[in-house]
Design a protein around this motif. Sequence first.
Motif, short mmCIF file in Angstrom:
data_model
loop_
_atom_site.label_atom_id
_atom_site.label_comp_id
_atom_site.label_asym_id
_atom_site.label_seq_id
_atom_site.Cartn_x
_atom_site.Cartn_y
_atom_site.Cartn_z
N ASN A 1 -34.60 -58.05 108.30
CA ASN A 1 -35.94 -58.28 107.72
C ASN A 1 -35.94 -59.52 106.82
N ARG A 2 -35.40 -60.58 107.38
CA ARG A 2 -35.15 -61.81 106.63
C ARG A 2 -36.39 -62.34 105.90
N PHE A 3 -37.55 -62.21 106.52
CA PHE A 3 -38.74 -62.81 105.94
C PHE A 3 -39.67 -61.79 105.28
N ALA A 4 -39.16 -60.57 105.03
CA ALA A 4 -39.99 -59.54 104.41
C ALA A 4 -40.59 -60.00 103.07
N PRO A 5 -39.86 -60.76 102.22
CA PRO A 5 -40.46 -61.20 100.95
C PRO A 5 -41.66 -62.13 101.15
N LEU A 6 -41.79 -62.70 102.36
CA LEU A 6 -42.88 -63.64 102.62
C LEU A 6 -44.01 -63.00 103.42
N ALA A 7 -43.93 -61.68 103.67
CA ALA A 7 -44.92 -61.02 104.51
C ALA A 7 -46.34 -61.32 104.02
N GLY A 8 -47.17 -61.77 104.93
CA GLY A 8 -48.56 -62.09 104.61
C GLY A 8 -48.82 -63.56 104.38
N VAL A 9 -47.76 -64.35 104.20
CA VAL A 9 -47.93 -65.80 104.01
C VAL A 9 -48.20 -66.46 105.37
N SER A 10 -49.18 -67.32 105.43
CA SER A 10 -49.47 -68.05 106.66
C SER A 10 -49.71 -69.52 106.34
N LEU A 11 -49.47 -70.36 107.33
CA LEU A 11 -49.68 -71.80 107.17
C LEU A 11 -49.72 -72.46 108.54
N PRO A 12 -50.36 -73.63 108.66
CA PRO A 12 -50.34 -74.36 109.93
C PRO A 12 -48.97 -75.00 110.16
N VAL A 13 -48.44 -74.87 111.35
CA VAL A 13 -47.13 -75.42 111.68
C VAL A 13 -47.17 -76.00 113.08
N ARG A 14 -46.08 -76.65 113.45
CA ARG A 14 -45.81 -76.95 114.85
C ARG A 14 -44.56 -76.17 115.21
N ALA A 15 -44.69 -75.24 116.13
CA ALA A 15 -43.57 -74.42 116.57
C ALA A 15 -43.17 -74.84 117.97
N ALA A 16 -41.86 -74.90 118.22
CA ALA A 16 -41.37 -75.37 119.51
C ALA A 16 -40.24 -74.48 120.00
N ALA A 17 -40.22 -74.27 121.33
CA ALA A 17 -39.13 -73.53 121.98
C ALA A 17 -39.21 -73.80 123.47
N GLY A 18 -38.05 -73.88 124.11
CA GLY A 18 -38.01 -74.03 125.56
C GLY A 18 -38.74 -75.26 126.08
N GLY A 19 -38.78 -76.31 125.28
CA GLY A 19 -39.43 -77.54 125.72
C GLY A 19 -40.93 -77.57 125.54
N HIS A 20 -41.50 -76.57 124.87
CA HIS A 20 -42.94 -76.51 124.63
C HIS A 20 -43.20 -76.40 123.14
N GLY A 21 -44.25 -77.07 122.66
CA GLY A 21 -44.61 -77.01 121.25
C GLY A 21 -46.09 -76.77 121.07
N PHE A 22 -46.45 -76.04 119.99
CA PHE A 22 -47.85 -75.70 119.74
C PHE A 22 -48.16 -75.89 118.26
N ASP A 23 -49.29 -76.53 117.98
CA ASP A 23 -49.77 -76.75 116.62
C ASP A 23 -50.83 -75.71 116.30
N GLU A 24 -50.40 -74.62 115.65
CA GLU A 24 -51.33 -73.57 115.26
C GLU A 24 -50.78 -72.87 114.02
N ALA A 25 -51.40 -71.78 113.63
CA ALA A 25 -50.97 -71.06 112.43
C ALA A 25 -49.75 -70.20 112.71
N MET A 26 -48.93 -70.04 111.68
CA MET A 26 -47.78 -69.13 111.72
C MET A 26 -47.93 -68.14 110.58
N LEU A 27 -47.55 -66.88 110.85
CA LEU A 27 -47.64 -65.81 109.86
C LEU A 27 -46.28 -65.17 109.67
N PHE A 28 -45.86 -65.04 108.42
CA PHE A 28 -44.64 -64.29 108.11
C PHE A 28 -44.98 -62.81 108.07
N THR A 29 -44.10 -61.97 108.65
CA THR A 29 -44.31 -60.53 108.65
C THR A 29 -43.06 -59.84 108.11
#
Length: 392
Positions: A199-227
């Motif tokens: 539960n590495r990000f449990a202290p950040l649960a509920g925090v969100s921000l716009p990011v660029r996330a990438a994996a497998g050669g694909h990237g997306f510019d949208e919101a990310m939420l810590f849970t």
Amino acid sequence: MQVETLILGAGAAGMMCAAHAGPGTLVIDHARAPGEKIRISGGGRCNFTNLDCSPAQFHGTNPHFAKSALARYTQWDFISLVSEHGLAWHEKTLGQLFLDDKATGLVDLLRSLMARAGAELRLETALVNLAHDGTRFHATLETRGHRETVEARRLVVATGGKSIPKMGASGLAYDIARQFGHALVPPRPALVPLTFPGNRFAPLAGVSLPVRAAAGGHGFDEAMLFTHRGLSGPAILQISSFWSEGQPIAIDLAPGTDLLARLRAERQTAGRKKMGTALATHLPARLAQYLAESLTLKGNLADQPDSRLQPLCRTLHDWSLTPSGTEGWRTAEVTAGGVSTNGISPQTMMSKTVHGLYFIGECLDVTGWLGGYNFQWAWSSAMAAARALTDS
């Protein structure tokens, strides 16, 4: 009982196909009500298609398979259908179209189109046995304890994938595919939150921000939420479709921002700020403090030479994280993989080896991005099959 066409599944694809498949059509579903995924999607407003829909937003083992169906029944065709029947809609973001009112309006529309076409809908009905004699399909159905054999000239499998099992999702389509000699691409959860050990990000649960996330050669510019369990939000759901177990993902926490230039400038004017406070100017405060602690950022901003700021900013723009897994079928919005498209006609959705056997919608190895694309695949693949059924 004899019918021309038996459709398994009264979801988006099955109902759309039944509404256009011609007379003598029977649709069965184990649920108490049809179109349950339509009803719950988009917070009850149904993200029914996307203005920017094209084959580029779909993936599978054969990336070209979806082109024909998408070209012959487009997002504009479905938009016209809902508009002509008085369903108001609006665009939210990134071309995503939602109904103004409840998604049950779309279910009602599809039911009315089915009724007008003469299709019969039978709910709380399970497929007990299925056989093919070389000419017709023989299906043993059970409705509230009563069994009946139905003979059909054509069979359409529209039972979906394995996502959201609480709504009754199962691997029935895959069992039928195997029964008739079709190969499977191993199904896996897609458009699903990612989890991390401890539960590495449990202290950040509920925090969100716009990011660029990438994996497998694909990237997306949208919101990310810590849970409590890991990471979610649109950017993470998108890359989950391309992430492979054991591989890292990359997160740019400040896309489009030159953090190094900004911290350098701030060092000249507010050098007495602690590093956590300085980062909080550009990131959510809880995240800034978490990073300051986890990266052991000591001292004030004025104490940080470029030789320290440069690697810090590289990390913030390219934060490498390795998920332990996903939240699985329970929360996955769709299924990646499924019935291999190598054995299916892209023009008609019919099996290349069993005449009269069709597969449509999510059960096929075609997966769209988040944002209405998978519903458009349901409409387009259903119409491809329906047109073939009326022509045969």
